[in-house]
Design a protein around this motif. Structure first.
Motif, PDB file in Angstrom:
ATOM      1  N   VAL A 111      28.431  19.600  20.494  1.00 41.66           N
ATOM      2  CA  VAL A 111      28.452  19.669  18.898  1.00 41.66           C
ATOM      3  C   VAL A 111      29.841  19.317  18.663  1.00 41.66           C
ATOM      4  N   PRO A 112      31.351  18.670  19.119  1.00 40.81           N
ATOM      5  CA  PRO A 112      32.434  18.440  18.462  1.00 40.81           C
ATOM      6  C   PRO A 112      31.876  16.667  18.618  1.00 40.81           C
ATOM      7  N   GLY A 115      29.688  15.681  16.308  1.00 40.15           N
ATOM      8  CA  GLY A 115      29.674  15.465  15.355  1.00 40.15           C
ATOM      9  C   GLY A 115      31.509  14.113  14.923  1.00 40.15           C
ATOM     10  N   TYR A 116      32.133  13.813  16.129  1.00 44.68           N
ATOM     11  CA  TYR A 116      32.573  13.282  15.314  1.00 44.68           C
ATOM     12  C   TYR A 116      32.322  11.212  15.575  1.00 44.68           C
ATOM     13  N   LEU A 119      29.033  12.141  12.574  1.00 47.76           N
ATOM     14  CA  LEU A 119      29.645  12.462  10.696  1.00 47.76           C
ATOM     15  C   LEU A 119      31.298  12.005  10.776  1.00 47.76           C
ATOM     16  N   GLN A 121      33.592  13.985  12.004  1.00 52.08           N
ATOM     17  CA  GLN A 121      33.751  15.611  12.103  1.00 52.08           C
ATOM     18  C   GLN A 121      35.401  15.539  12.633  1.00 52.08           C
ATOM     19  N   LEU A 168      24.812  21.421  14.964  1.00 53.09           N
ATOM     20  CA  LEU A 168      25.679  20.400  13.313  1.00 53.09           C
ATOM     21  C   LEU A 168      24.940  20.227  12.940  1.00 53.09           C
ATOM     22  N   ARG A 172      24.949  21.800   7.269  1.00 50.97           N
ATOM     23  CA  ARG A 172      25.022  20.747   6.160  1.00 50.97           C
ATOM     24  C   ARG A 172      23.671  21.282   5.395  1.00 50.97           C
ATOM     25  N   HIS A 240      32.794  26.337  10.596  1.00 51.38           N
ATOM     26  CA  HIS A 240      33.250  24.484  11.216  1.00 51.38           C
ATOM     27  C   HIS A 240      31.756  24.451  12.664  1.00 51.38           C
ATOM     28  N   ALA A 241      31.191  23.460  13.129  1.00 54.17           N
ATOM     29  CA  ALA A 241      30.011  23.617  13.868  1.00 54.17           C
ATOM     30  C   ALA A 241      30.885  23.471  15.120  1.00 54.17           C
ATOM     31  N   ALA A 242      31.865  22.786  15.347  1.00 54.19           N
ATOM     32  CA  ALA A 242      32.625  23.011  16.587  1.00 54.19           C
ATOM     33  C   ALA A 242      32.388  24.457  16.900  1.00 54.19           C
TER      34      ALA A 242
END
Length: 306
Positions: A111-112, A115-116, A119, A121, A168, A172, A240-242
């Protein structure tokens, strides 16, 4: 909803999902995985349908109804849900409840990273060691130390990618549409119809088998899908998704507990260490950002006093 309440709701979701692994495993004794998945997600859609209808009427009254493209977003989420649930369900046929629960946590480090990459993030620094700890915990439990990864374990591991993308994106999409119940109901309906069609065409089934699996289907349909997945859509609008991924990974702890009590699964010392790593990472990702905020607040007050 505050961040703390959203996180507590995510823990409750993880508890429900952890208990559902036992029902999913027992349901597989009577019907195929796709048929099981299809029926339970359609039940989940029926559970949330009244809330989605009320939400739709409210949005129309406020002249904020769905716009072009929203339907495709819901279908996209439903497709990710279908892939993750189907592969996980197939894997559960060939592995233990405990292994399935822990290997599902492999979506946490994804996920992180996604996400990076997708997106841009950048989460709090504690997410990275926390996600790595979850990955190591799942590795220890899987028996990979002895290269003892079975077919069922591989199916569950592959399901981590669509699960990660779903975690993720679901918050949103629901936040942008301001319609969490509509999003939940729509994705359940799409997932359920496609899985049911697949099961009816390619799997063996009987009315007696459906009756025998009725209680696992009802439990997972109402609790795991209708309540927990819907609550996930709501909670992830404020988390936050992470962070949410790491909190939701505690389902593996609950899965191990329910597997121990109800199905006689036992953890090795390495598996227990894996439990500890995942639990520690879940706590760290919550506490460390709070400590950082408190430290900044104290520094600000000290500067003002001086």
């Amino acid at each position: 909803m505050s961040r703390i309440r959203a996180n507590l709701l995510l823990v409750l979701i993880a508890l429900i999902w952890g208990s559902a692994f036992v029902a999913q495993s027992r349901g597989m004794e009577h019907i195929g995985p796709m048929l099981f998945t299809g029926v339970r997600f359609l039940i989940g859609a029926l559970v949330v349908l009244p809330l989605a209808w009320l939400e739709s009427r409210r949005l129309q009254a406020e002249q904020r109804g769905l716009v072009q493209g929203d339907g495709l977003k819901i279908i996209g989420l439903g497709s990710l849900l279908l892939l993750g649930a189907a592969m996980q369900q197939i894997g559960i046929v060939h592995t233990t409840v405990t292994n399935a629960g822990f290997l599902t946590a492999l979506y946490v480090p994804l996920v992180p990273v996604l996400g990076y990459l997708l997106l841009r993030q950048l989460p709090h620094w504690s997410v990275w060691p926390g996600a790595l700890a979850c990955l190591v915990g799942a590795f220890l439990l899987s028996g990979a130390k002895e290269l003892n990864i079975g077919v069922g374990d591989l199916w569950v591991m592959v399901s981590a990618l669509p699960w990660a993308l779903h975690v993720l994106m679901v918050g949103r999409v629901a936040d942008r549409m301001a319609a969490p119940f509509t999003v939940a109901c729509g994705q359940f309906l799409f997932c359920g119809l496609v899985a049911l069609a697949w099961g009816l065409i390619f799997e063996d089934y009987s009315w007696a088998g459906l009756q025998a699996a009725s209680w696992p289907i009802l439990y997972t349909g109402v609790m795991s899908v209708g309540i927990a997945f819907t609550a996930q859509v709501v909670a992830q609008r404020y988390a936050h998704a992470a962070d949410a991924a790491i909190i939701l990974s505690s389902e593996t702890l609950f899965a191990a507990g329910f597997g121990f009590v109800l199905m006689g699964d036992r953890l090795s010392p390495a598996g227990l260490l894996g439990c500890g790593l995942i639990f520690a990472s879940m706590m760290a990702v919550q506490l460390l950002p709070m400590l950082g905020s408190l430290h900044s607040s104290w520094l600000a007050r000290g500067n003002q006093a001086s």
